[in-house]
Every structure is written in C-alpha cells, then in structure tokens.
Scaffold this motif. Structure first.
Motif, PDB file in Angstrom:
ATOM      1  N   HIS A  53      34.006  50.143  47.127  1.00  0.00           N
ATOM      2  CA  HIS A  53      34.863  48.952  47.268  1.00  0.00           C
ATOM      3  C   HIS A  53      36.259  49.155  46.684  1.00  0.00           C
ATOM      4  O   HIS A  53      37.096  48.254  46.764  1.00  0.00           O
ATOM      5  CB  HIS A  53      34.215  47.763  46.559  1.00  0.00           C
ATOM      6  CG  HIS A  53      33.019  47.204  47.269  1.00  0.00           C
ATOM      7  ND1 HIS A  53      33.114  46.216  48.221  1.00  0.00           N
ATOM      8  CD2 HIS A  53      31.710  47.502  47.175  1.00  0.00           C
ATOM      9  CE1 HIS A  53      31.895  45.913  48.679  1.00  0.00           C
ATOM     10  NE2 HIS A  53      31.032  46.697  48.058  1.00  0.00           N
ATOM     11  N   TRP A  55      36.935  49.330  43.551  1.00  0.00           N
ATOM     12  CA  TRP A  55      37.066  48.448  42.379  1.00  0.00           C
ATOM     13  C   TRP A  55      37.655  49.162  41.163  1.00  0.00           C
ATOM     14  O   TRP A  55      38.240  48.505  40.296  1.00  0.00           O
ATOM     15  CB  TRP A  55      35.696  47.841  42.021  1.00  0.00           C
ATOM     16  CG  TRP A  55      35.237  46.811  43.002  1.00  0.00           C
ATOM     17  CD1 TRP A  55      36.009  46.120  43.896  1.00  0.00           C
ATOM     18  CD2 TRP A  55      33.905  46.349  43.199  1.00  0.00           C
ATOM     19  NE1 TRP A  55      35.232  45.253  44.629  1.00  0.00           N
ATOM     20  CE2 TRP A  55      33.934  45.373  44.225  1.00  0.00           C
ATOM     21  CE3 TRP A  55      32.673  46.648  42.617  1.00  0.00           C
ATOM     22  CZ2 TRP A  55      32.802  44.705  44.678  1.00  0.00           C
ATOM     23  CZ3 TRP A  55      31.534  45.986  43.062  1.00  0.00           C
ATOM     24  CH2 TRP A  55      31.596  45.024  44.075  1.00  0.00           C
ATOM     25  N   GLU A  58      41.171  48.704  41.732  1.00  0.00           N
ATOM     26  CA  GLU A  58      41.503  47.273  41.672  1.00  0.00           C
ATOM     27  C   GLU A  58      41.427  46.722  40.244  1.00  0.00           C
ATOM     28  O   GLU A  58      42.241  45.895  39.852  1.00  0.00           O
ATOM     29  CB  GLU A  58      40.530  46.511  42.577  1.00  0.00           C
ATOM     30  CG  GLU A  58      40.846  45.046  42.750  1.00  0.00           C
ATOM     31  CD  GLU A  58      39.833  44.361  43.663  1.00  0.00           C
ATOM     32  OE1 GLU A  58      39.604  43.175  43.475  1.00  0.00           O
ATOM     33  OE2 GLU A  58      39.255  45.040  44.546  1.00  0.00           O
ATOM     34  N   TYR A  59      40.437  47.169  39.480  1.00  0.00           N
ATOM     35  CA  TYR A  59      40.219  46.594  38.144  1.00  0.00           C
ATOM     36  C   TYR A  59      40.995  47.300  37.043  1.00  0.00           C
ATOM     37  O   TYR A  59      41.286  46.696  36.001  1.00  0.00           O
ATOM     38  CB  TYR A  59      38.733  46.646  37.778  1.00  0.00           C
ATOM     39  CG  TYR A  59      37.838  45.742  38.591  1.00  0.00           C
ATOM     40  CD1 TYR A  59      38.367  44.724  39.384  1.00  0.00           C
ATOM     41  CD2 TYR A  59      36.458  45.894  38.562  1.00  0.00           C
ATOM     42  CE1 TYR A  59      37.545  43.911  40.125  1.00  0.00           C
ATOM     43  CE2 TYR A  59      35.623  45.076  39.306  1.00  0.00           C
ATOM     44  CZ  TYR A  59      36.168  44.091  40.086  1.00  0.00           C
ATOM     45  OH  TYR A  59      35.349  43.275  40.819  1.00  0.00           O
ATOM     46  N   ARG A 382      45.573  38.602  41.454  1.00  0.00           N
ATOM     47  CA  ARG A 382      45.056  37.301  41.909  1.00  0.00           C
ATOM     48  C   ARG A 382      43.723  36.979  41.240  1.00  0.00           C
ATOM     49  O   ARG A 382      43.446  35.840  40.866  1.00  0.00           O
ATOM     50  CB  ARG A 382      44.877  37.318  43.427  1.00  0.00           C
ATOM     51  CG  ARG A 382      46.148  37.031  44.177  1.00  0.00           C
ATOM     52  CD  ARG A 382      45.918  37.117  45.663  1.00  0.00           C
ATOM     53  NE  ARG A 382      47.125  36.756  46.391  1.00  0.00           N
ATOM     54  CZ  ARG A 382      47.312  36.988  47.678  1.00  0.00           C
ATOM     55  NH1 ARG A 382      46.364  37.572  48.378  1.00  0.00           N
ATOM     56  NH2 ARG A 382      48.420  36.623  48.285  1.00  0.00           N
ATOM     57  N   TYR A 383      42.893  37.995  41.104  1.00  0.00           N
ATOM     58  CA  TYR A 383      41.581  37.770  40.502  1.00  0.00           C
ATOM     59  C   TYR A 383      41.727  37.365  39.031  1.00  0.00           C
ATOM     60  O   TYR A 383      41.063  36.448  38.555  1.00  0.00           O
ATOM     61  CB  TYR A 383      40.738  39.037  40.653  1.00  0.00           C
ATOM     62  CG  TYR A 383      39.289  38.875  40.281  1.00  0.00           C
ATOM     63  CD1 TYR A 383      38.543  37.812  40.772  1.00  0.00           C
ATOM     64  CD2 TYR A 383      38.654  39.779  39.442  1.00  0.00           C
ATOM     65  CE1 TYR A 383      37.217  37.658  40.428  1.00  0.00           C
ATOM     66  CE2 TYR A 383      37.327  39.639  39.107  1.00  0.00           C
ATOM     67  CZ  TYR A 383      36.605  38.579  39.592  1.00  0.00           C
ATOM     68  OH  TYR A 383      35.290  38.430  39.262  1.00  0.00           O
ATOM     69  N   GLN A 385      44.339  35.917  37.750  1.00  0.00           N
ATOM     70  CA  GLN A 385      44.889  34.551  37.709  1.00  0.00           C
ATOM     71  C   GLN A 385      43.790  33.515  37.898  1.00  0.00           C
ATOM     72  O   GLN A 385      43.781  32.478  37.234  1.00  0.00           O
ATOM     73  CB  GLN A 385      45.925  34.382  38.809  1.00  0.00           C
ATOM     74  CG  GLN A 385      47.218  35.124  38.563  1.00  0.00           C
ATOM     75  CD  GLN A 385      48.217  34.862  39.678  1.00  0.00           C
ATOM     76  OE1 GLN A 385      48.804  33.788  39.770  1.00  0.00           O
ATOM     77  NE2 GLN A 385      48.404  35.833  40.542  1.00  0.00           N
TER      78      GLN A 385
ATOM     79  N   PHE B 232      47.394  30.737  49.276  1.00  0.00           N
ATOM     80  CA  PHE B 232      48.384  31.797  49.051  1.00  0.00           C
ATOM     81  C   PHE B 232      49.700  31.478  49.769  1.00  0.00           C
ATOM     82  O   PHE B 232      50.787  31.755  49.260  1.00  0.00           O
ATOM     83  CB  PHE B 232      47.862  33.147  49.562  1.00  0.00           C
ATOM     84  CG  PHE B 232      46.617  33.636  48.873  1.00  0.00           C
ATOM     85  CD1 PHE B 232      46.289  33.202  47.594  1.00  0.00           C
ATOM     86  CD2 PHE B 232      45.773  34.539  49.496  1.00  0.00           C
ATOM     87  CE1 PHE B 232      45.137  33.654  46.953  1.00  0.00           C
ATOM     88  CE2 PHE B 232      44.628  34.999  48.869  1.00  0.00           C
ATOM     89  CZ  PHE B 232      44.308  34.553  47.593  1.00  0.00           C
ATOM     90  N   PHE B 366      35.864  35.531  45.824  1.00  0.00           N
ATOM     91  CA  PHE B 366      37.270  35.877  45.835  1.00  0.00           C
ATOM     92  C   PHE B 366      37.356  37.319  46.243  1.00  0.00           C
ATOM     93  O   PHE B 366      37.014  38.201  45.492  1.00  0.00           O
ATOM     94  CB  PHE B 366      37.854  35.688  44.446  1.00  0.00           C
ATOM     95  CG  PHE B 366      39.311  35.418  44.458  1.00  0.00           C
ATOM     96  CD1 PHE B 366      40.211  36.450  44.436  1.00  0.00           C
ATOM     97  CD2 PHE B 366      39.764  34.115  44.495  1.00  0.00           C
ATOM     98  CE1 PHE B 366      41.553  36.187  44.448  1.00  0.00           C
ATOM     99  CE2 PHE B 366      41.117  33.858  44.497  1.00  0.00           C
ATOM    100  CZ  PHE B 366      42.010  34.896  44.473  1.00  0.00           C
ATOM    101  N   ASP B 368      36.087  40.693  47.670  1.00  0.00           N
ATOM    102  CA  ASP B 368      34.722  41.208  47.732  1.00  0.00           C
ATOM    103  C   ASP B 368      34.145  41.407  46.345  1.00  0.00           C
ATOM    104  O   ASP B 368      33.193  42.142  46.151  1.00  0.00           O
ATOM    105  CB  ASP B 368      34.674  42.517  48.530  1.00  0.00           C
ATOM    106  CG  ASP B 368      35.550  43.589  47.920  1.00  0.00           C
ATOM    107  OD1 ASP B 368      36.229  43.290  46.924  1.00  0.00           O
ATOM    108  OD2 ASP B 368      35.546  44.714  48.442  1.00  0.00           O
ATOM    109  N   ASN B 369      34.734  40.754  45.357  1.00  0.00           N
ATOM    110  CA  ASN B 369      34.195  40.880  44.012  1.00  0.00           C
ATOM    111  C   ASN B 369      32.878  40.147  43.903  1.00  0.00           C
ATOM    112  O   ASN B 369      32.659  39.142  44.558  1.00  0.00           O
ATOM    113  CB  ASN B 369      35.163  40.280  42.999  1.00  0.00           C
ATOM    114  CG  ASN B 369      36.580  40.749  43.217  1.00  0.00           C
ATOM    115  OD1 ASN B 369      37.317  40.112  43.934  1.00  0.00           O
ATOM    116  ND2 ASN B 369      36.935  41.862  42.645  1.00  0.00           N
TER     117      ASN B 369
END
Lengths: 463, 372
Positions: A53, A55, A58-59, A382-383, A385, B232, B366, B368-369
């Motif tokens: 994914h 992640w 992303e993280y 965004r996550y 936030q 958004f 939110f 794909d988390n």
C-alpha cells in the motif's frame, strides 16, 4: 521429587504451592505453537501490506512532523530508506516468527521493529497494532519456537509440552481484549443510542441480504447488544467444552462480518487466529493426527528452581496488573472518555466512536496583536489532520509544532496559539472540543487531566 | 471439539459470509447508496468530464483561430473559451478522485502557478515549437494557467496582449498558445476517456461499487470518496484561494501574488465554479439532469441537516458573489467582503467535514488506511 514436595520444601504456603503447581504443570505445546504459526503468518501479511500500500512512504516519508507518545518523544522515524530496511527486517523476523526459525531472535527483532515503527507517530495508533506489540513482547519469553518449527528441526529436538502459564498468559492477553472491549461498550452511546453502529450500519445497506436490515434502528440495537454480549462472554464460552463449537462459530462469523463492514485491517483475522487458544491445548493434534504426550507428563514433571518460579510468578503478576490497569485508568480522568480520549488508547476501546472534526489554529503575536491562521496542510498530511482534529493531546502537539515553527522562522518571538476544534461525536451536534481562548503554546503534555478540554454536555445526546 | 464439527462450523461461518458478498440485489432502502452512485457517476461526473473536454476542444479551436488570424475578435473568443474551460475544470474539483489522481492529470491540466519567466524564455528562444517540443516542456508552462498567461493581461489590457500576439513577431507566441491549448485538450480527452464507457470506464467502477468494482469494495467506500473530495474541494477554496491571498497566513497582509487567476480576473468565478460542482454532487443536478445526490442520503437520515447544507451552499455562493470583482482590487480595498466570503465558505467546509461526514460514517475510512 514431585511438584508438591518441591514447593513445600521451599516453604511456600499450601494454596500458593497449588497455584505454582498449576502454573508450571506441563500442558501440550501444540495449541500455542499453532497460534505462533498463525499469528506469524498474519504478521507477514501485515508487513507485506505496508509495502503493497506504500504506507512506509505515506507514514514516514511524506509527513513533515510526527506525533510521538508522551514520554517517547525521543522515538523518531529514520530516513525513508532506513524505514524500508526496518520494515524489511520486520518482515524477515515475521517469517522467522511464523516458521519458528531462530525464534527468540525473530521475536525480539519483530517486537523491536514493530514497536519502534508504531511509536514514531500516534497518528497511526490502532488497537490491533497494540495487541501485536503485546503478543510479540510475550513471545520473546515463551517457548513458542520449540516445536513444529525450523528450530526444532535444526536442533533435532522437539518440545512436547510447555508450562501451563505459557498458554495461560496468552489466553489472558486475548481475554483482556475481549473483556475490556466488552466493558467499554457498557456506556450510554452504545447501549441507549446504539451509536456509532447505527451510523455505520446505515452506511452499509448495500451489503447483500443483511443490508436492508441495517437501515433499521432495531438492527443497530440488536448488533450493539450482541456485540457487547459477544465481547463479554465469548471467552468463557470458548473455554467450556459444551459451548466451544458455537462460540467459535460466533467468533468466525462476528469477525468476518466486521471485516466485511469496516476497514479494520488485520484485527478480525488476528482474533480468529487467537480464539483457538481457548480450546484444548491438544486441539491441533486432532488436525494433524499426531499423538499428545502431555497427559503422561502432567503429574511427574519437576518444578523449576524456586528463584525462577518466583521470577515467573512476579513477572506474570506485574504484567497482568498492567494489563488490567491500563484499560481502567480512564476512571482517573473527568468527563466522557469518548470525548476527551484521556486514557483512551491502549485500553481496548474498539469501534466506539464516529468522530469527525475540523481543527483550525490561530497564532497571535501578543506584542503586535497580529494574527495568523496557518494552513494545516502546510504542516500535516490529510490523515494527520483528520486524527489531530478529534484528539486533544494531538491538538496540543500540533499547536506546539506551529508555535515552534513561528518562533524558529522568526515570525513571532512569543507566539500564542489558540485552537478552534469543532467536533461531532457519534451523531451529536458539533461543538468545541477544546477551549478556544486557551493559549496552548506554553502548555505541556502529560498524564494529568487536561483542564482546557471543553467537557461534553451530558445532555447532548446523539441525534 | 471434534475436528469435523469444528471444520463444519468454521466453513458455515465463512460460507455465510461469502454468500452475503456474492448474492444479488437488495431491496432498496432510503439509505441505500446505490441510486446515488448510479446517478452521480454518469450524469454528473462523466457528464462534467465530457463538458470539460468539450470546453478544452473549443479552447484549442479558438487558439488555432487566434494563431491564424490574431484579431480582437479571435482573442476575445479565445479568452471566452478559456474562461469556460477553467470553469468546467473547476466544477470537477468536487470529484477529483479516480483517474485524475491515478493519471496525475492535475499537473497536465492545471499546474499552478504558471512560470511566466520560463514561458517568455521559451518564446524568445529558437527551439522548435511543435507537439513534440511542447511535450518536453515542464508542467508550469502548459495547462490552463499557462494559457491564461498568454491570453490575458489584467494590468495592461487586451490591447497589450493582442500586440504581443500580432504580426510576425507574435507568430511564435500564437503558435505556442495553440500548441499548449492543443496539449491541454489531449489531457482532458484522456481524462474523459478514462471515465467513458467507450474507454476505461471508471464510471462503472462507481456504479458497480461493492459488486465487481476493482476500485471500490463497497458502495460505502465510493460514497466516502465522494464526500471526502467534496470537502477537499471546498477546503481548496477556503485555504488556497481565499485564506492565502487575503493574508490569513501572513499576519493579515494581503498577498495578491497568491491569487489564483489574476491575469484573467477569473478568480471569483473559479471559486464559484468549484462550489457549483460541489452543489451538483450534493443536490444531484447537472446540465439539466436531476437525480439522487448526496442530499438524498442525508435526507433519509436527517432532513434538518440537509436543509442546513443547502443553505450553507447558497450562502457560500452569495458571499462570494458579494465580493466586488475583480479579486485583485478587492484584495486591496474590499477586505471585509473577502473576510465574509472566507467565513461563509469555511462554514460550509465545517458543516461538510463534521456533520455530513459523520452522519454518513465517512470519517471512519480515509484513503486505504486501516481503522480502529
């Protein structure tokens, strides 16, 4: 020397010696190694999903700022390449965990890498990640790699039994998740208003067959009460032989349904894999048609030395006390737990909140009275936030990130930061989560109650 | 537990679950997401991209006409075509998910801001100007912002633009304009094709959400995307297009350089177009077609909330319309109106991000988390 003789010789009280004997009585190792293999396989998948994914990027690479846990501010992500190395090591250790190859080293490495990665940023906190951390921690000390494993093949020595406490502590850990998950549901939103299930079910009316039912409030109530009852009673029902089959059917059905309805990752699969721990310790042998030797050993095995016994018992007591205290610590804080989230994490508050919010900060220069409204997107993903908007401790951290940025850039020497966080909880009308008149810049995070959280009006019910 | 019993029960549980996944249609309930998805995907999303591509084609044609005959009339036609294309693009802000993300279309269609210095450097250079040459250029000299740069000049007026475009000296500029307009149209055509049934048919990914869609495992997942992208879009108006230029992030000092479309004076119209796109999705109305939008899902749960959302959309449009255009002069003299616009549009964002997201359960997921 028998267990009784040994205990008596060490001067332990009779009831204590009985308990010790029970803790160290050998039981078939089959169920715990089956659990190891199943959990390990799921961990391999879990780590694989991070790569699949994107992640890790992303993280750990995209965010400019992170939200460490209180007391763990020193835990910081490594550069992106090294975070990929961490996850590669995590994946490798998960394979070792699953197959029982260099098991203790694999368990240590998995625990260290997984815990490190997830302590970098509380944005990514998930209950089942916490469970994985706990199970990996326990695995370090348990002989889960001593049978049905690469290690056993390598050493040409297979262990057939394990002390009962090994199985007991794993059962305890899984039991804690269910029981405290059930206790957490004994609150008014869940029982009186059937929230947040009502909201979630009405959003899933397209689920074939069951979908039309989900549009009714009755279904939400039924599933709320069934969910709470399931969590509270599934452990004893799994332990009792007569009810075990029905209870496991319920486990599988319940978790598959939640996997279908909600995006909750590996959690349902971990719980499905964990539930057989409550079966007879020899249950895997029924599948493999291998013979158990546990029964032969239960009455004759010697106890370990007194010091080791006491060490194990003390460690179990401390661990157990912590596991009970953590979910109960929220009683030390005023207000509605779901709203304040003080004592919310690490406490098995699973699927209890539908929270949406918007957090807007205002920076003020007390000398000039000029104000700024910084864009959250300039600082956070965004996550992040989304997570910040509804969690007071993260709002405080965000305010201090912004204050520090304004100081560092020389924009304002002594910035004041105020937060307008408008939040809706389980269908309630939106309201301020934190006091918008309180300057958050000089405050410090900690375990003390946060007086600047605006209490949830107890008369404010879900609509 | 007996092995056989265990296996039977586990298989029954799995089977029951698979049955729920595999079975056919439901009896529709008012909360059912299906009708909303079935209407929005073809009648709002696809139709909007069709119109965007049509507007981009018109712009490309107008730019070609301007290249061939640079007159006040052809310039005005090209400018008008640009305004329509920009509005058409802004209307898609509200559903900028799917192909626009996976194909990174934003960079090719609307890279902002355009780099005027690089454009002038390209125009004063001797490199070959053709489709291949344009393809080699960076995103900040192509797209809608770049076309705006060469077609408009709010400071010196249309006469100045026309002078720069006229004669042999302006041929290279006219050629460049036509080529980047053509390149823009290719991007919008690709985007439309990605949604169109004759192409990649992302429309079907939405209409078949939860029943064969590769993009959406459930209808709820599709609704979540729709709700989140509406938010958004409004947020982009609040933060990027209002808060930044009016000085919210700079201690109250207006930042005219951060206005989105200052050369064409279209900034306010662009914002209104974004809100119109959100309104289309919410209300379920576009180009004469009407049907169940997000409003239908809200009404089934809370009629009062639906009324308030519609009022908030109307208010957001009204407060923006109340700003005396153009925005570049309002930034210097009508900050009260701009502050009111900021507050009005922000109120809509708050309502969508809190109550609407909450009542639809869209906050749970939110991207794909994983959750919880």
């Amino acid at each position: 020397m028998t267990a009784t003789e040994d205990a008596s010789a060490d001067g332990e009280a009779p009831h204590a010696s009985q308990l010790v004997r029970a803790l160290f009585a050998p039981v078939d190792i089959a169920s715990v190694v089956a659990f190891r293999a199943a959990l390990g396989a799921l961990l391999v998948i879990a780590v694989g999903r991070y790569f699949a994914h994107g992640w890790i990027h992303e993280y750990f690479e995209v965010p400019k700022y992170f939200f460490p846990y209180y007391g763990f501010e020193w835990v910081r992500p490594l550069p992106a390449l090294w975070m990929h190395v961490v996850y590669a090591a995590m994946g490798l250790s998960a394979v070792g965990f699953a197959t029982g190859a260099f098991f203790r080293a694999s368990a240590v490495l998995f625990f260290a890498t997984f815990s490190y990665a997830h302590f970098c940023d509380k944005t990514n906190y998930l209950n089942h990640y916490y469970l994985v951390i706990l199970l990996a921690f326990l695995a370090i000390f348990l002989p889960l790699g001593d049978a049905f494993s690469v290690d056993a093949l390598r050493r040409k020595r297979t262990r057939t039994t394990a002390p009962a406490w090994v199985l007991g502590v794993l059962r305890f850990q899984i039991g804690v998740v269910y029981v405290f998950g059930g206790l957490a549901k004994l609150e008014s939103d869940w029982l009186v208003h059937a929230e947040p299930l009502s909201i979630w079910l009405r959003a899933s009316t397209d689920v074939p067959m069951l979908g039309p039912l989900f549009a009714t409030k009755g279904a939400a109530y039924a599933m709320s009460y069934a969910g709470a009852g399931f969590d509270l009673f599934v452990v004893p029902l799994l332990l009792v032989r007569r009810t075990r089959a029905v209870a496991y059917f319920a486990v599988v059905a319940f978790h598959l349904l939640t996997a279908r309805l909600f995006q909750i990752g590996m959690f349902p699969w971990i719980m499905i894999a964990s539930a057989p721990l409550f079966f007879s310790p020899s249950w895997p042998r029924g599948f493999l048609r291998t013979k158990s030797s546990a029964g032969r050993l239960t009455t004759t095995t010697e106890l370990p030395p007194r010091g080791r016994r006491r060490g194990v018992v003390a460690a179990l007591l401390v661990y157990g006390a912590c596991q009970v205290a953590m979910p109960l610590r929220h009683w030390l804080y005023p207000g509605n737990l779901l709203w304040t989230e003080e004592g919310f994490r690490f406490a098995w508050n699973v699927m209890l909140v539908e929270k949406s919010g918007v957090c807007e900060l205002t920076v003020r220069d007390p000398d000039s009275s000029r104000t700024w409204s910084p864009d959250g997107a300039s600082y956070l993903t965004r996550y992040q936030q989304k997570m910040v908007a509804t969690q007071p401790d993260m709002i405080l951290q965000f305010a201090q990130i912004v204050a520090n940025d304004f100081r560092t850039r020389g924009v304002v020497a002594r910035p004041q930061v105020f937060a307008t966080a408008v939040v809706t909880l389980n269908g309630r009308a939106p309201r301020n989560l934190v006091d918008p008149t309180v300057d958050l810049a000089p405050l410090h995070d900690g375990v003390a109650p946060k007086s600047w959280i605006v209490p949830l009006d107890p008369r404010a019910s879900p609509l | 537990m007996q092995r056989r019993t265990f296996l039977l029960l586990a298989a029954a549980a799995v089977g029951a679950q698979l049955t729920t996944v595999a079975c056919g249609e439901n009896t529709p309930s008012r909360e059912n997401n299906g009708p909303t998805l079935a209407f929005l995907a073809p009648s709002v999303f696809l139709a909007s991209y069709r119109d965007l591509d049509g507007a981009a084609k018109t712009l490309a044609t107008a730019a070609s006409a301007l290249r061939d005959a640079p007159t006040a009339a052809t310039l005005a036609t090209a400018q008008s075509a640009w305004r329509e294309a920009m509005k058409a693009w802004r209307r898609t802000d509200a559903f900028a998910f799917g192909p626009v993300v996976t194909r990174s279309s934003q960079a090719g269609i609307d890279f902002w801001p355009a780099n005027g210095a690089t454009i002038e450097s390209t125009l004063s250079g001797t490199s070959t100007l053709d489709d291949a040459g344009i393809a080699q250029l960076g995103g900040n000299v192509k797209g809608l912002a770049a076309v705006e740069y060469v077609l408009f000049d709010s400071t010196n007026g249309d006469a100045s633009v026309l002078t720069a475009l006229s004669g042999d000296a302006g041929l290279r500029r006219r050629t460049f304009t036509a080529l980047i307009a053509s390149a823009l149209e290719k991007r919008t055509a690709e985007l439309f094709n990605a949604w169109d049934a004759a192409g990649e048919n992302f429309t079907k990914e939405i209409t078949s959400a939860g029943s064969g869609s590769a993009a959406y495992g459930s209808q709820k997942a599709a609704v979540d995307d729709i709700v989140n992208y509406m938010i958004f879009a409004i947020e982009s108006v609040v933060r990027a297009r209002l808060a930044k230029p009016i000085g919210k992030e700079s201690g109250g000092v207006a930042q005219p350089a951060l206005e989105e479309s200052p050369r064409s004076d279209a900034s306010l119209d662009d914002m209104l177009a974004t809100i119109a796109g959100v309104e289309s999705v919410y209300v379920g109305s576009y180009g004469g077609a009407t049907g169940p939008g997000v409003s239908a899902l809200i009404t089934a749960r809370n009629v009062d909330l639906d009324t308030r959302v519609r009022a908030a959309i109307a208010n957001a449009k009204a407060v923006l319309a109340a700003v005396t255009p153009p925005m570049r002069t309002a930034l210097l003299g009508d900050k009260t109106a701009l502050e009111a616009a900021y507050e009005g549009v922000n109120a809509l964002k708050r309502l969508l991000a809190t109550e609407v997201a909450s009542i639809l359960g869209s906050a749970l997921q939110f991207g794909d988390n994983d959750g919880d």
